[in-house]
Write a protein that holds these residues in place. Sequence first.
Motif, PDB file in Angstrom:
ATOM      1  N   GLY A 204       1.018  -0.998   0.116  1.00 34.63           N
ATOM      2  CA  GLY A 204      -0.006   0.177  -0.316  1.00 34.63           C
ATOM      3  C   GLY A 204       1.012   1.207  -0.044  1.00 34.63           C
ATOM      4  O   GLY A 204       1.965   1.060   0.581  1.00 34.63           O
ATOM      5  N   THR A 205       0.427   2.269  -0.220  1.00 32.99           N
ATOM      6  CA  THR A 205       0.793   3.611  -0.745  1.00 32.99           C
ATOM      7  C   THR A 205       0.018   5.066   0.390  1.00 32.99           C
ATOM      8  O   THR A 205      -1.366   4.926  -0.325  1.00 32.99           O
ATOM      9  N   VAL A 206       0.857   6.056   0.541  1.00 33.97           N
ATOM     10  CA  VAL A 206       0.470   6.543   1.228  1.00 33.97           C
ATOM     11  C   VAL A 206       0.670   7.956   0.507  1.00 33.97           C
ATOM     12  O   VAL A 206       2.342   7.989   1.114  1.00 33.97           O
ATOM     13  N   GLN A 207      -0.060   8.943  -0.245  1.00 32.50           N
ATOM     14  CA  GLN A 207       1.111   9.486  -0.401  1.00 32.50           C
ATOM     15  C   GLN A 207       0.325  11.600  -0.613  1.00 32.50           C
ATOM     16  O   GLN A 207      -0.867  11.438  -0.192  1.00 32.50           O
ATOM     17  N   GLY A 208       1.152  12.348  -0.358  1.00 34.37           N
ATOM     18  CA  GLY A 208       0.998  14.004  -0.143  1.00 34.37           C
ATOM     19  C   GLY A 208       1.685  14.564   0.578  1.00 34.37           C
ATOM     20  O   GLY A 208       2.695  14.337   1.054  1.00 34.37           O
ATOM     21  N   ALA A 209       1.568  15.408   0.613  1.00 32.68           N
ATOM     22  CA  ALA A 209       2.375  16.297   1.385  1.00 32.68           C
ATOM     23  C   ALA A 209       2.565  15.733   2.997  1.00 32.68           C
ATOM     24  O   ALA A 209       1.932  15.315   3.802  1.00 32.68           O
ATOM     25  N   LEU A 210       3.938  16.507   3.957  1.00 24.79           N
ATOM     26  CA  LEU A 210       4.525  16.548   4.608  1.00 24.79           C
ATOM     27  C   LEU A 210       3.303  16.047   5.894  1.00 24.79           C
ATOM     28  O   LEU A 210       2.740  15.589   6.721  1.00 24.79           O
ATOM     29  N   ALA A 211       3.007  17.507   6.277  1.00 23.32           N
ATOM     30  CA  ALA A 211       1.554  17.811   7.147  1.00 23.32           C
ATOM     31  C   ALA A 211       0.358  16.800   7.072  1.00 23.32           C
ATOM     32  O   ALA A 211       0.001  16.290   7.707  1.00 23.32           O
ATOM     33  N   ALA A 212      -0.315  16.446   5.952  1.00 18.77           N
ATOM     34  CA  ALA A 212      -1.167  15.297   5.706  1.00 18.77           C
ATOM     35  C   ALA A 212      -0.347  13.885   5.769  1.00 18.77           C
ATOM     36  O   ALA A 212      -1.689  13.388   6.152  1.00 18.77           O
ATOM     37  N   VAL A 213       1.021  13.770   5.424  1.00 19.45           N
ATOM     38  CA  VAL A 213       0.939  12.345   5.708  1.00 19.45           C
ATOM     39  C   VAL A 213       0.787  12.203   6.904  1.00 19.45           C
ATOM     40  O   VAL A 213       0.887  11.423   7.608  1.00 19.45           O
ATOM     41  N   VAL A 214       2.036  13.791   8.139  1.00 15.73           N
ATOM     42  CA  VAL A 214       1.739  13.225   9.645  1.00 15.73           C
ATOM     43  C   VAL A 214       0.894  12.543   9.975  1.00 15.73           C
ATOM     44  O   VAL A 214       0.561  12.041  10.473  1.00 15.73           O
ATOM     45  N   ARG A 220      -4.403  10.548  13.016  1.00 17.64           N
ATOM     46  CA  ARG A 220      -5.100  12.058  12.757  1.00 17.64           C
ATOM     47  C   ARG A 220      -6.754  12.290  11.666  1.00 17.64           C
ATOM     48  O   ARG A 220      -6.826  13.324  11.244  1.00 17.64           O
ATOM     49  N   GLY A 221      -6.943  11.400  10.564  1.00 15.42           N
ATOM     50  CA  GLY A 221      -7.790  11.901   9.549  1.00 15.42           C
ATOM     51  C   GLY A 221      -6.502  11.618   7.922  1.00 15.42           C
ATOM     52  O   GLY A 221      -6.133  12.090   8.377  1.00 15.42           O
ATOM     53  N   ALA A 222      -7.536  10.709   7.332  1.00 11.75           N
ATOM     54  CA  ALA A 222      -6.938  11.189   6.256  1.00 11.75           C
ATOM     55  C   ALA A 222      -7.570  11.717   4.515  1.00 11.75           C
ATOM     56  O   ALA A 222      -8.709  12.233   4.507  1.00 11.75           O
ATOM     57  N   VAL A 223      -7.063  13.130   4.701  1.00 10.26           N
ATOM     58  CA  VAL A 223      -7.664  14.645   4.450  1.00 10.26           C
ATOM     59  C   VAL A 223      -6.159  14.717   3.501  1.00 10.26           C
ATOM     60  O   VAL A 223      -5.375  14.628   3.631  1.00 10.26           O
ATOM     61  N   ASP A 224      -6.969  15.094   2.485  1.00 13.31           N
ATOM     62  CA  ASP A 224      -5.430  15.645   1.067  1.00 13.31           C
ATOM     63  C   ASP A 224      -4.036  14.243   1.677  1.00 13.31           C
ATOM     64  O   ASP A 224      -2.893  14.572   1.197  1.00 13.31           O
ATOM     65  N   VAL A 225      -4.837  13.360   1.544  1.00 10.96           N
ATOM     66  CA  VAL A 225      -3.942  12.489   1.490  1.00 10.96           C
ATOM     67  C   VAL A 225      -4.042  11.221  -0.116  1.00 10.96           C
ATOM     68  O   VAL A 225      -5.444  10.791   0.091  1.00 10.96           O
ATOM     69  N   THR A 226      -3.066  10.794  -1.267  1.00 17.46           N
ATOM     70  CA  THR A 226      -3.847   9.928  -1.435  1.00 17.46           C
ATOM     71  C   THR A 226      -3.221   7.824  -1.311  1.00 17.46           C
ATOM     72  O   THR A 226      -2.764   8.083  -1.057  1.00 17.46           O
ATOM     73  N   LEU A 227      -4.145   7.167  -0.893  1.00 18.25           N
ATOM     74  CA  LEU A 227      -4.335   6.398  -0.103  1.00 18.25           C
ATOM     75  C   LEU A 227      -4.449   5.277  -1.860  1.00 18.25           C
ATOM     76  O   LEU A 227      -5.590   5.219  -1.780  1.00 18.25           O
ATOM     77  N   ARG A 228      -2.663   4.199  -2.303  1.00 17.05           N
ATOM     78  CA  ARG A 228      -3.764   2.946  -3.187  1.00 17.05           C
ATOM     79  C   ARG A 228      -3.149   2.071  -1.778  1.00 17.05           C
ATOM     80  O   ARG A 228      -2.123   1.765  -1.734  1.00 17.05           O
ATOM     81  N   GLY A 229      -3.954   0.953  -2.143  1.00 14.48           N
ATOM     82  CA  GLY A 229      -3.955  -0.642  -2.210  1.00 14.48           C
ATOM     83  C   GLY A 229      -3.838  -0.429  -0.181  1.00 14.48           C
ATOM     84  O   GLY A 229      -3.761  -1.554   0.210  1.00 14.48           O
ATOM     85  N   ARG A 230      -4.893   0.172   0.759  1.00 12.57           N
ATOM     86  CA  ARG A 230      -5.153  -0.120   1.899  1.00 12.57           C
ATOM     87  C   ARG A 230      -6.350   1.008   2.245  1.00 12.57           C
ATOM     88  O   ARG A 230      -6.928   1.820   1.982  1.00 12.57           O
ATOM     89  N   ASP A 231      -6.792   0.079   3.120  1.00 11.99           N
ATOM     90  CA  ASP A 231      -7.797   0.880   4.407  1.00 11.99           C
ATOM     91  C   ASP A 231      -7.181   2.856   4.825  1.00 11.99           C
ATOM     92  O   ASP A 231      -6.138   2.713   5.046  1.00 11.99           O
ATOM     93  N   PRO A 232      -8.325   3.229   4.845  1.00 17.64           N
ATOM     94  CA  PRO A 232      -7.966   4.329   5.555  1.00 17.64           C
ATOM     95  C   PRO A 232      -7.410   4.669   7.390  1.00 17.64           C
ATOM     96  O   PRO A 232      -6.248   5.664   6.997  1.00 17.64           O
ATOM     97  N   GLN A 233      -7.295   3.413   7.669  1.00 16.89           N
ATOM     98  CA  GLN A 233      -7.000   3.705   8.980  1.00 16.89           C
ATOM     99  C   GLN A 233      -5.228   3.017   8.860  1.00 16.89           C
ATOM    100  O   GLN A 233      -4.745   2.564   8.440  1.00 16.89           O
ATOM    101  N   PRO A 234      -4.321   4.286   9.531  1.00 22.59           N
ATOM    102  CA  PRO A 234      -3.424   3.398   9.544  1.00 22.59           C
ATOM    103  C   PRO A 234      -2.884   2.930  10.321  1.00 22.59           C
ATOM    104  O   PRO A 234      -3.441   2.154  11.297  1.00 22.59           O
ATOM    105  N   PRO A 235      -1.999   2.256  11.040  1.00 17.95           N
ATOM    106  CA  PRO A 235      -1.551   1.493  11.863  1.00 17.95           C
ATOM    107  C   PRO A 235      -1.718   1.988  13.144  1.00 17.95           C
ATOM    108  O   PRO A 235      -1.011   3.047  13.255  1.00 17.95           O
TER     109      PRO A 235
END
Length: 238
Positions: A204-214, A220-235
């Motif tokens: 899976g890949t999570v892509q975005g600007a630093l603040a959004a990925v952090v 604290r939420g999947a906003v302004d990130v592109t998630l590929r191949g994984r569910d929205p919850q982080p580990p």
Amino acid sequence: MGFHDLDLTERLLIARRGTAFFAQRLTEFTDSQLNSDTLLRGWTRKHLLAHLGYNAVALCRLLDWAATGVETPMYQSAEHRDNEITDGAMLSAAALRNLFDHTVARLDQKWRHLPPMSWEAGVRTAQGRVVPAAETVWMRTREVWIHAVDLDSGAQFGDFPSVVLESLLSDIVAAWRRNGRGAGLVLEVTGAAPVHVDGVARTGTVQGALAAVVRWAAGRGAVDVTLRGRDPQPPRWL
Ligand code: ZN
């Protein structure tokens, strides 16, 4: 460049700026607004204030430990810590504002008076890791900046100094690796080299600007990130 590469004076400055950032959000709430929910499930703003107050006290215990060599853990137990927050949340708004101000001042005083030799003394975090006493500066920095967002005050990860964001990301990834979580996950932060959480094939890949990925990685939420191949919850991080 990470937080830990900075001089102690600069690190203390960023911790104090975070405290001021949190305190400023706090002044924007009326006393009754402190009863409202935060972005943390089951916690009101009063819970968060109690938590930050007692967190400062717990860090003071680590600094006493470093200064004297007499072991004084952050918390007696996880249960004790949780009860302290639950009880603290029942205090009046005035008492909690007071607790926050008072414990911030106390922690700052401990930092100012810690003998130079003691900054490297080993102390144990609530998660059981042995770290130098200087790590209390980072531990507090994380708390005040992230919880300012949790207050649901309009504060955002994008308001954090970039060195805080970068070190948060390293911390989170290190914790995932330590606990065997996030296998196959790749973080692609704009303008930075991709971070492979571990060496197995990408799942899976999570892509975005630093603040959004952090923000996403900190749960604290999947906003302004592109998630590929994984569910929205982080580990899980902590
Ligand atoms: Zn916290």
